[in-house]
Design an enzyme around this catalytic site. Structure first.
Site, PDB file in Angstrom:
ATOM      1  CE  LYS A 158      27.639-111.238 -54.190  1.00  0.00           C
ATOM      2  NZ  LYS A 158      28.477-109.407 -54.807  1.00  0.00           N
ATOM      3  CG  ASP A 179      29.172-111.108 -58.277  1.00  0.00           C
ATOM      4  OD1 ASP A 179      29.764-111.932 -58.988  1.00  0.00           O
ATOM      5  OD2 ASP A 179      29.499-110.149 -57.148  1.00  0.00           O
ATOM      6  CE  LYS A 207      31.463-110.995 -53.811  1.00  0.00           C
ATOM      7  NZ  LYS A 207      30.764-109.639 -56.056  1.00  0.00           N
TER       8      LYS A 207
END
EC number: 4.1.2.4
Length: 226
Positions: A157, A96, A185
């Site tokens: 994300k 991430d 996400k």
């Protein structure tokens, strides 16, 4: 399941996050055990605990996810790449990565693209690019999303959780932008089952939360869900 919602098994959506500064090795083992027991998608930890998590989860279904350039995204490109490569060497299969927000906002989109592309190409792993949507205009969200997808991101994300949480509106916007070319996400502030389901129905394909166990308990005890 919460009243008024379709029957969705939320467990496989959850990246079980342990991203507090005070996280301990004992908690890492606990989070890994929970991720395995409840069939979560991954356990998401700081790089310092990747090797421990990878050893614990070896041969098990949950992935080992870590954060790169977290939480500000303001480290240099070379440092982010080194951090990502070391994490993969230690057993991470999902990364991430926080984008460089300063470069994005100043219009230096080439630098943003290069940074993400290098990590995607050189690690060969799942890369979730953190946009930090609460700090961006809708126009900037689209620019950032397009850059990330072009650079090879696997997911977009929404947030680190350090500057506010995921919103249904942002997930819907990203879904419209991505047209399901990459995953989405939603992360930050997800504390209730209803929140989680609203985000999934809006288009989220992963949920980043430290409250995964609470969500499972709410799922299994619907009479207690408000």
């Amino acid at each position: 399941m919460a009243a008024g919602y379709p029957n969705i098994d939320i467990a496989p959506f959850i990246d079980h996050a342990l991203l507090t500064p005070t996280a301990t090795p004992e908690q890492v083992d606990q989070w890994c055990e929970q991720a395995d027991r409840y069939n979560f998608a991954s356990v998401c930890l700081y790089p310092t605990y990747v090797k421990q998590a990878a050893e614990f989860l070896h041969g098990k279904k949950p992935k080992v996810c870590t954060v790169i350039g977290f939480p500000t995204g303001a480290t240099t490109r070379s440092v982010k790449l080194y951090e990502a490569l070391e994490a993969v060497e230690n057993g991470a299969t999902e990364l991430d990565v926080v984008i460089n927000l300063g470069c994005l906002k100043s219009g230096n989109t080439e630098a943003v693209h290069r940074e993400i592309a290098e990590i995607c190409e050189e690690t060969g792993q799942v890369v979730k690019v953190i946009l930090e949507t609460n700090l961006l205009t809708d126009a900037e969200k689209k620019i950032a999303a397009d850059i990330a997808m072009d650079a090879g991101a696997t997911f977009l994300k929404t947030n680190t959780g350090w500057n506010g949480g995921a919103t249904v509106a942002d997930v819907k916007l990203l879904k419209d932008i991505t047209r399901e070319r990459v995953g989405i996400k939603a992360s930050g502030g997800i504390r209730t089952l209803n929140q989680a389901l609203d985000l999934i129905l809006a288009g989220a394909t992963r949920l980043g939360t430290s409250r995964g166990i609470d969500l499972i308990h709410q799922r299994d005890n619907p009479e207690k869900v408000e």
